[in-house]
Design a protein around this motif. Structure first.
Motif, PDB file in Angstrom:
ATOM      1  N   ILE A  69      34.093  41.523  36.645  1.00 26.59           N
ATOM      2  CA  ILE A  69      33.444  42.211  37.766  1.00 26.59           C
ATOM      3  C   ILE A  69      34.079  41.701  39.046  1.00 26.59           C
ATOM      4  O   ILE A  69      34.128  40.498  39.296  1.00 26.59           O
ATOM      5  CB  ILE A  69      31.925  41.944  37.773  1.00 26.59           C
ATOM      6  CG1 ILE A  69      31.297  42.522  36.498  1.00 26.59           C
ATOM      7  CG2 ILE A  69      31.286  42.546  39.016  1.00 26.59           C
ATOM      8  CD1 ILE A  69      29.839  42.199  36.333  1.00 26.59           C
ATOM      9  N   LEU A  70      34.592  42.613  39.848  1.00 29.31           N
ATOM     10  CA  LEU A  70      35.228  42.252  41.118  1.00 29.31           C
ATOM     11  C   LEU A  70      34.319  42.683  42.265  1.00 29.31           C
ATOM     12  O   LEU A  70      33.734  43.755  42.230  1.00 29.31           O
ATOM     13  CB  LEU A  70      36.574  42.947  41.268  1.00 29.31           C
ATOM     14  CG  LEU A  70      37.642  42.588  40.260  1.00 29.31           C
ATOM     15  CD1 LEU A  70      38.912  43.385  40.548  1.00 29.31           C
ATOM     16  CD2 LEU A  70      37.950  41.117  40.290  1.00 29.31           C
ATOM     17  N   THR A  71      34.263  41.853  43.281  1.00 21.66           N
ATOM     18  CA  THR A  71      33.534  42.199  44.496  1.00 21.66           C
ATOM     19  C   THR A  71      34.555  42.516  45.569  1.00 21.66           C
ATOM     20  O   THR A  71      35.411  41.689  45.870  1.00 21.66           O
ATOM     21  CB  THR A  71      32.630  41.030  44.951  1.00 21.66           C
ATOM     22  OG1 THR A  71      31.738  40.707  43.877  1.00 21.66           O
ATOM     23  CG2 THR A  71      31.841  41.395  46.181  1.00 21.66           C
ATOM     24  N   ARG A  73      35.395  43.203  49.386  1.00 21.79           N
ATOM     25  CA  ARG A  73      34.825  42.952  50.711  1.00 21.79           C
ATOM     26  C   ARG A  73      35.368  43.886  51.732  1.00 21.79           C
ATOM     27  O   ARG A  73      36.388  44.401  51.700  1.00 21.79           O
ATOM     28  CB  ARG A  73      35.135  41.524  51.155  1.00 21.79           C
ATOM     29  CG  ARG A  73      34.443  40.517  50.262  1.00 21.79           C
ATOM     30  CD  ARG A  73      34.802  39.130  50.652  1.00 21.79           C
ATOM     31  NE  ARG A  73      35.495  38.601  49.480  1.00 21.79           N
ATOM     32  CZ  ARG A  73      36.335  37.609  49.492  1.00 21.79           C
ATOM     33  NH1 ARG A  73      36.641  37.027  50.592  1.00 21.79           N
ATOM     34  NH2 ARG A  73      36.889  37.190  48.394  1.00 21.79           N
TER      35      ARG A  73
END
Length: 73
Positions: A69-71, A73
């Motif tokens: 899972i990548l966040t 920004r």
């Protein structure tokens, strides 16, 4: 639709996406419009006449592990 059906469809996506994107790119160029694409660390605009214009330098791709899972920004 079962979970297995969904997984089967998802597993087919990578093989089907390449030809679909290539066909869409050709349709755009044939209609007289330009396309943007990443080439060697650069964002490049390609025109229907084959001319290419560097738009900007971009960061390298980020390797991702399956299921990660990548966040953004």
């Amino acid at each position: 639709m079962s979970e297995q059906d969904i997984q089967t469809l998802e597993s087919q996506f990578p093989a089907m996406s390449g030809p679909a994107f290539a066909a869409a790119r050709q349709r755009v160029l044939a209609s007289g419009q330009s396309v943007l694409q990443a080439e060697g660390g650069r964002l490049v605009r390609e025109f229907p006449d084959g001319r290419k214009e560097v738009v900007k330098t971009i960061e390298p791709p980020v390797p991702v592990k399956l299921g990660a899972i990548l966040t953004i920004r």
